[in-house]
Design a protein around this motif. Structure first.
Motif, PDB file in Angstrom:
ATOM      1  N   LEU A  81       0.815  -1.225   0.000  1.00 37.29           N
ATOM      2  CA  LEU A  81       0.000   0.000   0.000  1.00 37.29           C
ATOM      3  C   LEU A  81       0.845   1.270   0.000  1.00 37.29           C
ATOM      4  CD1 LEU A  81      -2.665  -0.987   2.695  1.00 37.29           C
ATOM      5  CD2 LEU A  81      -3.051  -0.752   0.238  1.00 37.29           C
ATOM      6  N   HIS A  82       2.153   1.121   0.174  1.00 38.47           N
ATOM      7  CA  HIS A  82       2.983   2.327   0.243  1.00 38.47           C
ATOM      8  C   HIS A  82       4.270   2.104  -0.548  1.00 38.47           C
ATOM      9  CE1 HIS A  82       3.892   6.148   2.648  1.00 38.47           C
ATOM     10  NE2 HIS A  82       4.932   5.979   1.846  1.00 38.47           N
ATOM     11  N   ALA A  83       4.163   2.295  -1.867  1.00 41.85           N
ATOM     12  CA  ALA A  83       5.322   2.134  -2.747  1.00 41.85           C
ATOM     13  C   ALA A  83       5.507   3.415  -3.547  1.00 41.85           C
ATOM     14  CB  ALA A  83       5.091   0.959  -3.694  1.00 41.85           C
ATOM     15  N   HIS A  84       6.763   3.716  -3.870  1.00 38.96           N
ATOM     16  CA  HIS A  84       7.074   4.856  -4.749  1.00 38.96           C
ATOM     17  C   HIS A  84       7.865   4.301  -5.934  1.00 38.96           C
ATOM     18  CE1 HIS A  84       6.085   7.900  -1.605  1.00 38.96           C
ATOM     19  NE2 HIS A  84       6.626   7.036  -0.767  1.00 38.96           N
ATOM     20  N   LEU A  85       7.173   3.966  -7.017  1.00 35.83           N
ATOM     21  CA  LEU A  85       7.869   3.318  -8.141  1.00 35.83           C
ATOM     22  C   LEU A  85       8.609   4.320  -9.035  1.00 35.83           C
ATOM     23  CD1 LEU A  85       5.374   0.551  -9.372  1.00 35.83           C
ATOM     24  CD2 LEU A  85       7.181   0.397  -7.668  1.00 35.83           C
ATOM     25  N   ASP A 126       0.615   3.235  -5.359  1.00 32.59           N
ATOM     26  CA  ASP A 126       1.787   4.104  -5.491  1.00 32.59           C
ATOM     27  C   ASP A 126       1.462   5.429  -4.821  1.00 32.59           C
ATOM     28  OD1 ASP A 126       4.487   4.005  -7.331  1.00 32.59           O
ATOM     29  OD2 ASP A 126       3.781   6.040  -6.893  1.00 32.59           O
ATOM     30  N   ILE A 127       2.224   5.733  -3.781  1.00 34.18           N
ATOM     31  CA  ILE A 127       1.812   6.755  -2.820  1.00 34.18           C
ATOM     32  C   ILE A 127       2.465   8.111  -3.078  1.00 34.18           C
ATOM     33  CG2 ILE A 127       3.535   6.217  -1.067  1.00 34.18           C
ATOM     34  CD1 ILE A 127      -0.149   6.361  -0.159  1.00 34.18           C
ATOM     35  N   GLY A 128       3.041   8.276  -4.281  1.00 34.37           N
ATOM     36  CA  GLY A 128       3.462   9.622  -4.632  1.00 34.37           C
ATOM     37  C   GLY A 128       4.743   9.720  -5.419  1.00 34.37           C
ATOM     38  N   ILE A 207      -5.993  10.519  -3.363  1.00 36.19           N
ATOM     39  CA  ILE A 207      -5.201  11.695  -2.993  1.00 36.19           C
ATOM     40  C   ILE A 207      -4.252  11.366  -1.846  1.00 36.19           C
ATOM     41  CG2 ILE A 207      -5.352  13.996  -1.919  1.00 36.19           C
ATOM     42  CD1 ILE A 207      -6.078  13.972  -4.913  1.00 36.19           C
ATOM     43  N   LYS A 208      -3.004  11.774  -1.998  1.00 38.92           N
ATOM     44  CA  LYS A 208      -2.016  11.666  -0.918  1.00 38.92           C
ATOM     45  C   LYS A 208      -1.779  13.072  -0.370  1.00 38.92           C
ATOM     46  CE  LYS A 208       1.831  10.304   1.380  1.00 38.92           C
ATOM     47  NZ  LYS A 208       3.045   9.887   0.719  1.00 38.92           N
ATOM     48  N   ILE A 209      -2.053  13.227   0.923  1.00 34.44           N
ATOM     49  CA  ILE A 209      -1.816  14.525   1.550  1.00 34.44           C
ATOM     50  C   ILE A 209      -0.725  14.368   2.607  1.00 34.44           C
ATOM     51  CG2 ILE A 209      -3.563  14.342   3.405  1.00 34.44           C
ATOM     52  CD1 ILE A 209      -4.287  17.306   2.754  1.00 34.44           C
ATOM     53  N   GLU A 268      -0.420   6.984   6.971  1.00 31.62           N
ATOM     54  CA  GLU A 268       0.845   6.433   6.496  1.00 31.62           C
ATOM     55  C   GLU A 268       1.941   6.788   7.498  1.00 31.62           C
ATOM     56  OE1 GLU A 268       0.634   4.712   3.449  1.00 31.62           O
ATOM     57  OE2 GLU A 268      -1.510   5.116   3.778  1.00 31.62           O
ATOM     58  N   HIS A 269       2.750   5.841   7.869  1.00 33.65           N
ATOM     59  CA  HIS A 269       3.837   5.956   8.851  1.00 33.65           C
ATOM     60  C   HIS A 269       3.305   5.888  10.289  1.00 33.65           C
ATOM     61  CE1 HIS A 269       6.245   6.878   5.388  1.00 33.65           C
ATOM     62  NE2 HIS A 269       5.574   7.998   5.160  1.00 33.65           N
ATOM     63  N   GLY A 270       2.654   6.958  10.756  1.00 35.95           N
ATOM     64  CA  GLY A 270       2.069   6.949  12.097  1.00 35.95           C
ATOM     65  C   GLY A 270       3.086   6.751  13.206  1.00 35.95           C
ATOM     66  N   THR A 340       5.280  -0.507   2.761  1.00 37.72           N
ATOM     67  CA  THR A 340       6.699  -0.610   3.117  1.00 37.72           C
ATOM     68  C   THR A 340       7.534   0.623   2.812  1.00 37.72           C
ATOM     69  OG1 THR A 340       7.382  -1.488   0.972  1.00 37.72           O
ATOM     70  CG2 THR A 340       6.575  -3.088   2.615  1.00 37.72           C
ATOM     71  N   ASP A 341       6.994   1.588   2.053  1.00 35.17           N
ATOM     72  CA  ASP A 341       7.788   2.726   1.575  1.00 35.17           C
ATOM     73  C   ASP A 341       8.907   2.269   0.637  1.00 35.17           C
ATOM     74  OD1 ASP A 341       7.908   5.434   1.299  1.00 35.17           O
ATOM     75  OD2 ASP A 341       8.589   5.876   3.335  1.00 35.17           O
ATOM     76  N   SER A 342       8.606   1.300  -0.227  1.00 34.04           N
ATOM     77  CA  SER A 342       9.632   0.860  -1.177  1.00 34.04           C
ATOM     78  C   SER A 342       9.991   2.040  -2.075  1.00 34.04           C
ATOM     79  CB  SER A 342       9.136  -0.325  -2.004  1.00 34.04           C
ATOM     80  OG  SER A 342       8.219   0.090  -2.977  1.00 34.04           O
TER      81      SER A 342
END
Ligand SMILES: [Zn+2]
Length: 431
Positions: A81-85, A126-128, A207-209, A268-270, A340-342
């Protein structure tokens, strides 16, 4: 190597059309919806979807191609749920995105998409991306079959305050990044609404804020809120008008609470969540997407390569705190989705976080559920991915032996199928 072996042994070398039937024999099948392992099953795949799941003793329809995974654990394709490709975001130089063109960022995305899929992650959110809409192009190229990669939901651009967590920072005060990297900059509730509309019209799925400062953005503080609750609510309301949702980057407790009260879908993160923040998330049904693996990677590589002191310090301040919050969240029954913030660490190692989640309080089955059916729910895609069930996409992965005894095994995928198509490490695909 194992992939090619499987291909030779198991694939019927006929040319199959979309309507042809494939029977996948599963020695062990992980049913993530029920949270149980079933032995000796057969999955019938027609076209790109699962048609049926039956006992191995039942007859396999005549003419079906058979893939024999009797010695393997077969699972639904994993979801991050948290990847940056797009582009290369982790480096010693925070202004590095400015040294690459949009075309270069896209090509890097192609490489990352393939590595992600081969790692068994058949879906990502893809989170941004700093350069707006390159993720939209990558998603579309994958859907068209031009590029090999996971199914994607994309954010389009970061909604962030000027100079905040979603900006390229570390530049001289009189130097601005190009407009393509500032499409989501918004400094009031009205500007947030405007940017949300633009980004969704630009092809984003959600939307990613950026609700607080960030570890990797120079000059920002993870614990510090960057938007008011009313500003975040403006994003949530506007996204809802388009039938979609908001994912909020938030480290600090106050920023988390504002975002949860404003109605975001996920935190995300928290990292610095306190008990009140976790209780609020539980009450609102907010998804907690905690990247509890990558802090170790950043610490070791960052020190070795001489990353900026500010980033390493903020990484230290958030890593263990986040794991403490994660353990509490598991115990409290907060909804947890796998992210994972890949991109912060190399793409293709996405499964590395699974054993961490067991170390910090989950059962192996819970960890797998967070990366399959629960992640699908967090994306609103539980009707199409996240479990091995009739009508869903035939997104299947397999590893040898009993995967649940050691989730580290998932770091080495033996078999990946996306939408009924088997993918191989040399970048080819076979139906
Ligand atoms: Zn991220």
């Amino acid at each position: 190597m194992m992939l090619r072996t499987l291909l030779v042994l198991a694939l019927i070398p006929a040319v199959l059309t979309a309507q042809d039937l494939t029977a996948v024999r599963a020695g062990r099948l992980i049913d993530v919806e029920r949270g149980e392992v079933r032995t000796s099953q057969v999955i019938l795949v027609r076209g790109d979807c699962i048609e049926a799941v039956q006992a191995a003793t039942a007859a396999i329809p005549k003419g079906a191609a058979v893939i024999d995974l009797s010695a393997y654990t077969v699972m639904p394709g994993l979801i991050d749920l948290h990847a940056h490709l797009i582009g290369d975001i982790a480096s010693a130089d925070p202004s590095a995105p400015l040294t690459k063109s949009g075309a270069q960022d896209a090509m890097t995305g192609v490489k990352h998409a393939r590595a992600t899929l081969l790692a068994g992650f058949t879906t990502v959110r893809d989170i941004g991306t700093y350069r707006a809409y390159v993720d939209v192009a990558l998603r579309d190229a994958i859907n068209e079959g031009t590029v090999l990669g996971p199914r994607m939901q994309v954010a389009g651009a970061y909604v962030t305050v000027a100079g905040g967590a979603g900006e390229v920072t570390g530049l001289a005060p009189d130097v601005l990044p190009p407009p393509e990297m500032r499409r989501g900059v918004a400094n009031s509730a009205d500007e947030v609404r405007m940017r949300v509309r633009e980004i969704l019209h630009g092809g984003a799925d959600f939307i990613k804020i950026l609700a607080t400062g960030a570890v990797f953005t120079m000059g920002t503080t993870p614990g510090a809120p960057e938007y008011t609750e009313a500003e975040i609510r403006a994003a949530v309301e506007e996204a809802a008008n388009y039938g979609t949702y908001v994912a909020a980057h938030a480290h600090g407790a106050e920023g988390i609470k504002r975002a949860v009260r404003a109605g975001v879908r996920s935190i995300e993160h928290g990292s610095l969540a306190d008990d009140e923040a976790l209780t609020l998330m539980k009450k609102h049904g907010t998804w907690f997407v905690a990247d509890i693996y990558n802090g170790d990677y950043t610490d070791s590589v960052g020190h070795r390569e001489g990353w900026p002191e500010e980033i390493l310090r903020k990484n230290t301040e958030t890593t263990e705190a986040q794991r403490v919050a994660f353990r509490k969240a598991v115990a409290m029954g907060v909804r947890i989705g796998y992210g994972t913030d890949s991109g912060i660490y190399p793409h293709g190692l996405n499964a590395a976080q699974l054993p961490y989640m067991v170390k910090y309080g989950m059962t192996p089955m819970q960890a797998l559920q967070s990366a399959t059916i629960d992640a699908a729910r967090a994306m609103g895609w539980e009707d199409r991915v996240g479990s091995i069930a009739p009508g869903k996409f035939a997104d299947l992965i397999a590893v040898k032996g009993d995967a649940l005894t050691d989730l580290n095994r998932l770091m080495q995928m033996d078999f990946v199928m996306k939408g009924g198509v088997m993918v191989w490490r040399d970048g080819s695909a076979t139906r």
